[in-house]
Write an enzyme that holds these catalytic residues in place. Sequence first.
Site, mmCIF file in Angstrom:
data_model
loop_
_atom_site.group_PDB
_atom_site.id
_atom_site.type_symbol
_atom_site.label_atom_id
_atom_site.label_comp_id
_atom_site.label_asym_id
_atom_site.label_seq_id
_atom_site.Cartn_x
_atom_site.Cartn_y
_atom_site.Cartn_z
ATOM 1 N N ASP A 106 10.061 55.365 -31.163
ATOM 2 C CA ASP A 106 10.303 56.455 -30.226
ATOM 3 C C ASP A 106 9.671 56.175 -28.866
ATOM 4 O O ASP A 106 8.467 55.929 -28.766
ATOM 5 C CB ASP A 106 9.763 57.758 -30.798
ATOM 6 C CG ASP A 106 10.507 58.176 -32.054
ATOM 7 O OD1 ASP A 106 11.724 58.399 -31.954
ATOM 8 O OD2 ASP A 106 9.882 58.251 -33.127
ATOM 9 N N ASP A 150 7.233 49.656 -32.029
ATOM 10 C CA ASP A 150 7.275 51.099 -32.130
ATOM 11 C C ASP A 150 8.741 51.494 -31.973
ATOM 12 O O ASP A 150 9.580 50.678 -31.559
ATOM 13 C CB ASP A 150 6.414 51.707 -31.013
ATOM 14 C CG ASP A 150 6.507 53.213 -30.974
ATOM 15 O OD1 ASP A 150 6.365 53.840 -32.037
ATOM 16 O OD2 ASP A 150 6.740 53.765 -29.882
#
Length: 233
Positions: free
Chosen positions: A18, A16
């Site tokens: 953020d 991922d």
Amino acid sequence: MPQTLGHSRFSAAIFDMDGLLVDSERVTLRAWMGAARARGIALAEADYLQVVGRASTDSDAMLSALLGGPQVFEQMLADVAVRLSDAGPEPLFPLKPGAAPLLHALRQAGVPCAVASSSRRDEIEHRLGRVGVLQHFHAWAGGNEVPRGKPDPALYQLAAERLGVEPAQCLAFEDSENGARAAQAAGIAVVIVPDLKHPAADVAERSHGVLKSLLQAHEHLPCWFAMAATVKN
């Protein structure tokens, strides 16, 4: 939550972005809270956290409902965009601790890496390029490229497909519960590094492990990756 991390051999890693690679969720949260206060709008932090890890179309719809409708949402969105201007000499969203050495170690060991982020594809390229780690990734998949965002598995399925690796051979790194659920639904083992909030107990129990930060990941690489035996601290 698990106290020990699972030992398996994976062929690739999917990250991922953020809240996991870059410290963006906290900055974005402050921007929304500040914009809401400036307009006299009641927006609880707990309510905002519901959108974390979701695709922009989903999060926009949820925020619009929380704020009282699309008109107010659009006004708030403009306010937040000003607060999140990334025009300064330093990146608005800096790398999280441990991210750079972890990516370098995986690249050195020949482990292909991808990004599966709810952010748009162009935002992935901008944010990771801004902090100097985009070159570590073989592929990336953005929330604007799939019909349904996290916790739907489509984003992780696309990232694995672009790597050319079966989902079961990938290990995901996630900070949010929605992201972890997406990886698990795609048949991908996930290591969770919580950022703004801890995942639900059932998600944590089904994870490959829970870390306090990416700094802890390095020591586990030889156990996790088939090609990581050459990684040195």
